[in-house]
Scaffold this motif. Structure first.
Motif, short mmCIF file in Angstrom:
data_model
loop_
_atom_site.label_atom_id
_atom_site.label_comp_id
_atom_site.label_asym_id
_atom_site.label_seq_id
_atom_site.Cartn_x
_atom_site.Cartn_y
_atom_site.Cartn_z
N LEU A 108 -12.20 -39.12 89.26
CA LEU A 108 -13.12 -39.48 88.18
C LEU A 108 -12.62 -40.67 87.36
O LEU A 108 -13.38 -41.20 86.53
N GLU A 109 -11.39 -41.12 87.59
CA GLU A 109 -10.84 -42.20 86.77
C GLU A 109 -11.71 -43.45 86.78
O GLU A 109 -12.10 -43.94 85.70
N PRO A 110 -12.04 -44.03 87.94
CA PRO A 110 -12.87 -45.25 87.90
C PRO A 110 -14.25 -45.00 87.30
O PRO A 110 -14.83 -45.89 86.68
N ASP A 140 -4.94 -42.05 73.68
CA ASP A 140 -5.33 -42.05 75.08
C ASP A 140 -6.53 -42.97 75.32
O ASP A 140 -6.58 -43.69 76.32
N SER A 141 -7.49 -42.94 74.39
CA SER A 141 -8.66 -43.80 74.52
C SER A 141 -8.26 -45.28 74.46
O SER A 141 -8.84 -46.11 75.17
N MET A 142 -7.29 -45.60 73.63
CA MET A 142 -6.80 -46.98 73.56
C MET A 142 -6.18 -47.39 74.90
O MET A 142 -6.44 -48.49 75.41
N MET A 143 -5.37 -46.52 75.47
CA MET A 143 -4.75 -46.83 76.74
C MET A 143 -5.80 -47.00 77.84
O MET A 143 -5.71 -47.91 78.68
N LEU A 144 -6.80 -46.14 77.82
CA LEU A 144 -7.85 -46.23 78.83
C LEU A 144 -8.70 -47.49 78.65
O LEU A 144 -9.18 -48.06 79.63
N SER A 145 -8.88 -47.93 77.41
CA SER A 145 -9.62 -49.17 77.19
C SER A 145 -8.84 -50.36 77.73
O SER A 145 -9.44 -51.32 78.24
N ILE A 146 -7.52 -50.29 77.65
CA ILE A 146 -6.69 -51.34 78.24
C ILE A 146 -6.82 -51.31 79.76
O ILE A 146 -6.98 -52.35 80.41
N MET A 147 -6.77 -50.11 80.35
CA MET A 147 -6.96 -49.98 81.79
C MET A 147 -8.33 -50.49 82.22
O MET A 147 -8.47 -51.19 83.22
N ALA A 148 -9.36 -50.14 81.44
CA ALA A 148 -10.72 -50.56 81.79
C ALA A 148 -10.85 -52.07 81.78
O ALA A 148 -11.54 -52.65 82.62
N LEU A 195 -6.36 -37.95 82.05
CA LEU A 195 -6.23 -39.04 83.02
C LEU A 195 -4.83 -39.66 83.02
O LEU A 195 -4.35 -40.12 84.06
N LEU A 196 -4.16 -39.66 81.88
CA LEU A 196 -2.85 -40.31 81.79
C LEU A 196 -1.68 -39.35 82.01
O LEU A 196 -0.53 -39.77 81.98
N GLY A 197 -1.99 -38.08 82.26
CA GLY A 197 -0.93 -37.12 82.53
C GLY A 197 -1.23 -35.74 81.95
O GLY A 197 -2.20 -35.58 81.18
N LEU A 204 -4.26 -52.25 87.29
CA LEU A 204 -3.37 -51.76 86.25
C LEU A 204 -3.40 -50.24 86.21
O LEU A 204 -4.46 -49.63 86.22
N ARG A 205 -2.23 -49.66 86.13
CA ARG A 205 -2.10 -48.21 86.06
C ARG A 205 -1.25 -47.86 84.85
O ARG A 205 -0.14 -48.39 84.68
N LEU A 206 -1.76 -47.00 83.98
CA LEU A 206 -1.02 -46.51 82.83
C LEU A 206 -0.82 -45.01 82.97
O LEU A 206 -1.74 -44.30 83.40
N ARG A 207 0.35 -44.54 82.61
CA ARG A 207 0.59 -43.10 82.65
C ARG A 207 1.56 -42.74 81.53
O ARG A 207 2.35 -43.57 81.08
#
Length: 215
Positions: free
Chosen positions: A90-92, A115-123, A33-35, A155-158
């Motif tokens: 599938l991101e959302p 990556d899971s940490m970054m996605l938890s921030i996005m969530a 998801l992040l790249g 918020l978008r993280l990549r």
């Protein structure tokens, strides 16, 4: 889809599971998801998955049009896997799934990947509340670098270096994980030099809010 492994149900939920319902499939999507990632990086992010199983899942996801494989140009000459536009949709779903699953019991000894940490921030910011539209932040965790910005109100993280970030956070995975879980505070991490924040006071305040909202 092999008819023997299909639910044979025309419902959209069943058809979705026909595509991404196999073990490890959605976690492969999570890792992309992040790249883009190389095979070795995917396997490292997934922990206990075997090379054979990962290869099979990637082939299946490619066949369904969720993932594509491409070669980076010289001098690298390596292959990476990335999500197709349909796969990125599938991101959302995964962000919501992550929020839903956060109430389930946590496995003993489980390690939260970067990556899971970054996605938890996005969530945590999926309903809005990210940084101002005109500011870009950079988060450096071990040897990984991420850009954080608000796109279309979310918020978008990549995985990328930021161009002229308003603020930068530099830390390690253990420290970030402790901050996200609430086991450590930003102030304590900064005091211990485990977290370095640079930028204007206002931008640092926004970045700090990003890092702590996922707990």
């Amino acid at each position: 889809m092999d008819a023997g492994r299909s639910y044979g149900d025309p419902c959209g939920v069943a058809r979705s599971l026909d595509v991404v319902g196999e073990r490890w499939a959605l976690l492969v999507v999570r890792e992309l998801l992040l790249g883009p990632k190389r095979f070795a990086d995917l396997r490292a992010g997934l922990g206990s998955v075997s090379a054979n199983v990962l290869s099979q899942r990637l082939r299946e996801l490619e066949g369904h049009g969720i993932v594509e494989r491409r070669e980076l140009g010289p001098p690298l000459r390596v292959h990476v896997y990335e999500l197709t536009p349909w796969g990125r949709e599938l991101e959302p779903v995964l962000l919501h799934f992550g929020r839903w699953g956060s109430r389930a019991p946590r496995p003993e000894g489980g390690r939260l990947g970067i990556d899971s940490m970054m996605l938890s921030i996005m969530a945590a910011h999926s309903a809005g509340g990210g940084p101002p539209d005109d500011q870009v932040y950079e988060i450096r965790v071990d040897d990984e670098t991420f850009t954080a910005e608000t796109v279309d109100g979310r918020l978008r993280l990549r995985r990328a270096n930021a161009d002229g970030p308003a603020a930068t956070a530099t830390t390690d995975a253990a420290t970030l994980g402790a901050i996200i879980s609430g086991e450590a505070t930003v102030a304590a991490a900064v005091s211990d030099n485990a977290l370095v924040l640079t930028g204007s006071p206002e931008a640092v305040q926004h970045l700090t809010a990003l890092l702590t909202a996922a707990g």
